[in-house]
Design a protein around this motif. Structure first.
Motif, mmCIF file in Angstrom:
data_model
loop_
_atom_site.group_PDB
_atom_site.id
_atom_site.type_symbol
_atom_site.label_atom_id
_atom_site.label_comp_id
_atom_site.label_asym_id
_atom_site.label_seq_id
_atom_site.Cartn_x
_atom_site.Cartn_y
_atom_site.Cartn_z
ATOM 1 N N ALA A 244 -15.240 -6.489 -1.039
ATOM 2 C CA ALA A 244 -15.721 -6.160 0.298
ATOM 3 C C ALA A 244 -15.878 -7.410 1.158
ATOM 4 O O ALA A 244 -16.259 -8.488 0.681
ATOM 5 C CB ALA A 244 -17.047 -5.419 0.209
ATOM 6 N N LEU A 245 -15.573 -7.253 2.429
ATOM 7 C CA LEU A 245 -15.839 -8.258 3.458
ATOM 8 C C LEU A 245 -16.609 -7.577 4.583
ATOM 9 O O LEU A 245 -16.284 -6.456 4.979
ATOM 10 C CB LEU A 245 -14.532 -8.841 4.022
ATOM 11 N N MET A 246 -17.632 -8.274 5.106
ATOM 12 C CA MET A 246 -18.449 -7.672 6.157
ATOM 13 C C MET A 246 -18.597 -8.627 7.324
ATOM 14 O O MET A 246 -18.748 -9.840 7.143
ATOM 15 C CB MET A 246 -19.830 -7.292 5.625
ATOM 16 N N LYS A 247 -18.557 -8.067 8.527
ATOM 17 C CA LYS A 247 -18.697 -8.839 9.752
ATOM 18 C C LYS A 247 -19.615 -8.071 10.695
ATOM 19 O O LYS A 247 -19.471 -6.868 10.850
ATOM 20 C CB LYS A 247 -17.329 -9.062 10.418
ATOM 21 N N VAL A 248 -20.542 -8.781 11.331
ATOM 22 C CA VAL A 248 -21.442 -8.175 12.312
ATOM 23 C C VAL A 248 -21.249 -8.905 13.633
ATOM 24 O O VAL A 248 -21.246 -10.146 13.683
ATOM 25 C CB VAL A 248 -22.909 -8.270 11.860
ATOM 26 N N ARG A 249 -21.102 -8.126 14.699
ATOM 27 C CA ARG A 249 -20.910 -8.708 16.023
ATOM 28 C C ARG A 249 -21.915 -8.106 16.995
ATOM 29 O O ARG A 249 -22.442 -7.018 16.772
ATOM 30 C CB ARG A 249 -19.487 -8.455 16.525
ATOM 31 N N CYS A 250 -22.163 -8.805 18.093
ATOM 32 C CA CYS A 250 -23.072 -8.293 19.110
ATOM 33 C C CYS A 250 -22.571 -8.727 20.488
ATOM 34 O O CYS A 250 -21.692 -9.581 20.613
ATOM 35 C CB CYS A 250 -24.497 -8.786 18.872
ATOM 36 N N TYR A 307 -13.442 -2.710 2.471
ATOM 37 C CA TYR A 307 -13.639 -2.617 1.026
ATOM 38 C C TYR A 307 -12.530 -1.789 0.392
ATOM 39 O O TYR A 307 -11.757 -1.095 1.084
ATOM 40 C CB TYR A 307 -15.002 -1.989 0.703
ATOM 41 N N THR A 308 -12.450 -1.866 -0.928
ATOM 42 C CA THR A 308 -11.482 -1.090 -1.705
ATOM 43 C C THR A 308 -12.223 -0.005 -2.467
ATOM 44 O O THR A 308 -13.216 -0.289 -3.142
ATOM 45 C CB THR A 308 -10.723 -1.995 -2.696
ATOM 46 N N THR A 309 -11.757 1.222 -2.355
ATOM 47 C CA THR A 309 -12.381 2.318 -3.087
ATOM 48 C C THR A 309 -11.990 2.230 -4.560
ATOM 49 O O THR A 309 -11.098 1.478 -4.953
ATOM 50 C CB THR A 309 -11.950 3.674 -2.534
ATOM 51 N N VAL A 310 -12.668 3.028 -5.376
ATOM 52 C CA VAL A 310 -12.384 3.016 -6.803
ATOM 53 C C VAL A 310 -10.984 3.543 -7.098
ATOM 54 O O VAL A 310 -10.397 3.227 -8.144
ATOM 55 C CB VAL A 310 -13.450 3.848 -7.551
ATOM 56 N N SER A 311 -10.412 4.306 -6.170
ATOM 57 C CA SER A 311 -9.046 4.813 -6.345
ATOM 58 C C SER A 311 -7.995 3.855 -5.805
ATOM 59 O O SER A 311 -6.802 4.163 -5.839
ATOM 60 C CB SER A 311 -8.908 6.175 -5.657
ATOM 61 N N GLY A 312 -8.414 2.678 -5.271
ATOM 62 C CA GLY A 312 -7.460 1.663 -4.835
ATOM 63 C C GLY A 312 -7.143 1.676 -3.362
ATOM 64 O O GLY A 312 -6.316 0.875 -2.910
ATOM 65 N N GLU A 313 -7.787 2.530 -2.568
ATOM 66 C CA GLU A 313 -7.533 2.570 -1.130
ATOM 67 C C GLU A 313 -8.338 1.491 -0.416
ATOM 68 O O GLU A 313 -9.508 1.261 -0.732
ATOM 69 C CB GLU A 313 -7.895 3.941 -0.552
ATOM 70 N N ARG A 314 -7.708 0.838 0.541
ATOM 71 C CA ARG A 314 -8.388 -0.184 1.350
ATOM 72 C C ARG A 314 -8.898 0.495 2.617
ATOM 73 O O ARG A 314 -8.112 1.066 3.387
ATOM 74 C CB ARG A 314 -7.411 -1.305 1.686
ATOM 75 N N ARG A 315 -10.198 0.450 2.847
ATOM 76 C CA ARG A 315 -10.798 1.157 3.976
ATOM 77 C C ARG A 315 -11.689 0.227 4.790
ATOM 78 O O ARG A 315 -12.158 -0.794 4.298
ATOM 79 C CB ARG A 315 -11.643 2.340 3.491
ATOM 80 N N VAL A 316 -11.927 0.627 6.050
ATOM 81 C CA VAL A 316 -12.849 -0.079 6.927
ATOM 82 C C VAL A 316 -13.886 0.931 7.413
ATOM 83 O O VAL A 316 -13.535 2.008 7.907
ATOM 84 C CB VAL A 316 -12.134 -0.711 8.140
ATOM 85 N N ARG A 317 -15.143 0.577 7.258
ATOM 86 C CA ARG A 317 -16.216 1.425 7.783
ATOM 87 C C ARG A 317 -16.902 0.660 8.910
ATOM 88 O O ARG A 317 -17.476 -0.411 8.715
ATOM 89 C CB ARG A 317 -17.232 1.766 6.699
#
Length: 628
Positions: A244-250, A307-317
């Protein structure tokens, strides 16, 4: 541990043939508790490492010994070490059944933990994943061996904070490599007899990778095995993301001031790197002003988690928040989020533990409380209240109580406390959700002997469970002959007064129990009986277990005058004078005196202010918390 893994993979069904069948009678195969494509492997360790080949073609698992700890490698191919847990179910069940007996003659365990983590990192480097590791002794063998650092000679001194962080460079490098490989680590540390485990070093790996450390400081197998089993099952089956990589912006006028939680950040401003992140974790972000905000414009905040799900998909939340800007402190207070304020202050204080003395951190929490409440009184009209009256903001009624609970918790409390326990709670606070944190600071407290008949059963009108009234956490509320449940989200104590009624004991535990001495001190659950009280208590425990965080709920007896856990019960009554701190009434008197001095311009702040700072900073910080 083996029972917990078995329960997580296959549930309570030990049959090789699951009851999952189509209407025509064809068997679909075993029901999966892990997503399709998940693979698992097993490694045991002490002075050597033991890899297990669980290939489905084998009759039983093959054990390969790796004695070289200086330059270890994985002696099993990927098709043997990592297998589908359902294709290899007979092999895995057989291994889990005989694994405890393989090392039962080990009298003086000297585990070598760091080489195992390095080998696991090498095996998972191409895919990412999770390591679930159990440990019952200080790892004193091989590279990265640890020593007894907490000899009680540093407690209460300025240098005590050295015990709350690791000084082992090899462990730090390994933790960084695990994060880079997208691997999270969950530890289950069972310290029988309260032995030293150096959680500051071992837990550093789980903290940096986004994992979790489950700590059992006085582990007793008959009592704690149910809790251990449930928590292993939970950590294996809960929703988890990897790499996982996380970024916060304002928006303009604000900037990110600090992050709080368990993650890796190479430089300030860089993305947060997290080996694994799950549904039980929370991160805190504080913002500061770097310009002027227009009250006519809104402030915008965005967090993005890749992040990457347990099934291998790369997603952005992505989470987007819009907050209005106000120049009025009273407006700020009207929309304040108490949980966000407490959570952020607690995470900031936990971060300061490795930088400042505990006395300074406690003083800073007190000063911060006075700043916020004095700022409310300054920024709002008196509202008809006398000048000498303590006025609490409507949305911060319990704020001072939670701060007192924070000062009294094991991480920050005065007096003697093992460094393992302080460090464990410190890291828990940094990653805890607002729900888990609020329970830790102020536990649930319910009287079982006076439950209304309709409590703990579904309401006929709504179908929702009717919850019993909660009590103030003070011994002054305890009645003679009473029975009480107290739950702080980590442990749940069943306290029984010395003069409890025999009839109540029979209703709760069965006809064979008419006095406290008859009860099993290793009890961990309430028996299933057909009495009204028994059903009420079981329903209440079932509900609490669903709104609790990552720790499973099991019951521990605390019989007055009999069990040592009675001291833990007394510690949880945070409104009393305990934990080397004041009672709630005395604490309010101290805070009120500080507010009056602040309003009169005569206040001198105590040294050690380090959690936030200044009245202006307090009000500015609260403004930012509303938008989070």
């Amino acid at each position: 541990f083996c029972e917990g893994v078995k329960s997580a993979l296959y549930g309570d069904d030990d049959d090789d043939e699951a009851d999952n069948k189509q209407e025509n009678g064809d068997t679909l195969g075993p029901q999966r508790r892990l997503p399709m494509g998940s693979k698992i492997g097993f490694v045991a360790f002490e002075r050597a490492m033991y890899f297990f080949n669980c290939n489905a073609k084998l009759d039983q698992a093959q054990m390969l010994v790796m004695p070289d700890l200086e330059d270890p490698f994985v002696p099993v191919g990927s098709d043997g070490l990592f297998v589908d847990p359902y294709e290899s179910k007979p092999v895995i069940i057989g291994l889990l059944q005989r694994l405890p007996s393989l090392f039962q003659n080990q009298r003086a365990p000297e585990p070598a933990l760091l080489p195992v983590l390095q080998s696991a990192q090498a095996a998972l480097s191409s895919t990412g994943g999770k390591i679930v590791c159990s440990l019952a002794a200080l790892p004193t063998w091989g590279p990265g061996r640890l020593f007894l650092r907490d000899k009680n000679d540093l407690h209460g001194m300025d240098t005590e904070r050295k015990l709350f962080q690791t000084e082992q460079s090899d462990w730090k490098r390994t933790a960084n490599k695990l994060v880079e490989s997208g691997v999270g680590v969950d530890f289950f540390l069972a310290a029988a007899g309260g032995g030293y485990m150096d959680i500051a070093t071992i837990g550093h790996v789980s903290a940096l990778t986004g994992g979790e450390t489950y700590f059992y400081p006085n582990y007793v197998a008959p009592r704690d095995v149910l809790k251990l089993t449930k928590e292993i099952e939970h950590t294996i089956t809960r929703d988890t993301g990897y790499q996982a990589l996380m970024k916060v912006r304002c928006s303009n006028g604000l900037q990110v001031s600090s992050y709080h939680g368990n993650f890796l950040q190479h430089t300030f401003g860089a993305d947060l790197e997290i080996g694994s992140i799950d549904a039980d974790k929370a991160l805190g972000v504080t913002f500061s002003y770097d310009g002027k905000l227009e009250s006519k414009l809104d402030a915008h905040f965005q967090s993005a988690l890749l992040y990457t799900t347990v099934s291998g998909e790369r997603r952005v939340r992505c989470t987007n928040t819009v907050a209005s800007v106000s120049e009025s402190p009273s407006e700020v207070m009207r929309f304040i989020d108490q949980d966000a304020v407490i959570s952020t202050i607690a995470k900031e204080a936990a971060t300061r533990m490795t930088e400042r003395t505990l006395k300074d951190v406690r003083s800073a929490l007190t000063e911060k409380t006075i700043d916020i409440l004095a700022g409310h009184r300054k920024g709002s009209s008196a509202g008809g209240h006398p000048p000498g009256q303590l006025v609490l903001p409507e949305n911060l009624k319990e704020f001072s109580m939670f701060i007192l609970g924070l000062i009294k918790c094991r991480a920050f409390k005065g007096g003697h406390e093992p460094s393992d326990r302080r460090t464990h709670i410190m890291r828990l606070i940094k990653s805890a959700s607002p729900l888990e944190l609020s329970l830790l600071l102020y536990p649930r407290f319910v009287a079982l002997h006076s439950l209304p008949p309709e409590s703990c059963f579904p309401s006929p009108e709504t179908g929702h469970l009717v919850l019993p009234p909660s009590m103030r956490a003070s011994f002054s509320r305890v009645e003679d002959g009473g029975v009480y449940l107290v739950d702080d989200g980590q442990c749940c104590l069943l306290w029984l007064h010395a003069h409890v009624s025999p009839n109540l004991l029979e209703d709760l535990f069965g006809p064979a129990y008419t006095q406290l001495a008859d009860l099993d001190p290793q009890l961990s659950s309430i028996p299933v009986l057909e009495t009204h009280l028994n059903a009420q208590v079981r329903n209440l425990l079932a509900y609490w277990s669903s709104v609790r965080g990552s720790k499973s709920l099991t019951v521990q007896l605390a019989r007055q005058g009999i069990d040592g856990s009675e001291f833990e019960f007394a510690r949880l009554l945070v409104e009393d004078r305990n934990n080397e701190a004041q009672s709630y009434v005395d604490w309010l008197v101290q805070v009120h005196r500080g507010i009056q001095l602040e309003l009169a311009g005569q206040r001198r702040k105590e040294e050690g202010e380090g959690v936030g700072g200044g009245l202006e900073g307090a009000m500015a910080g609260l403004s930012n918390l509303i938008g989070r």
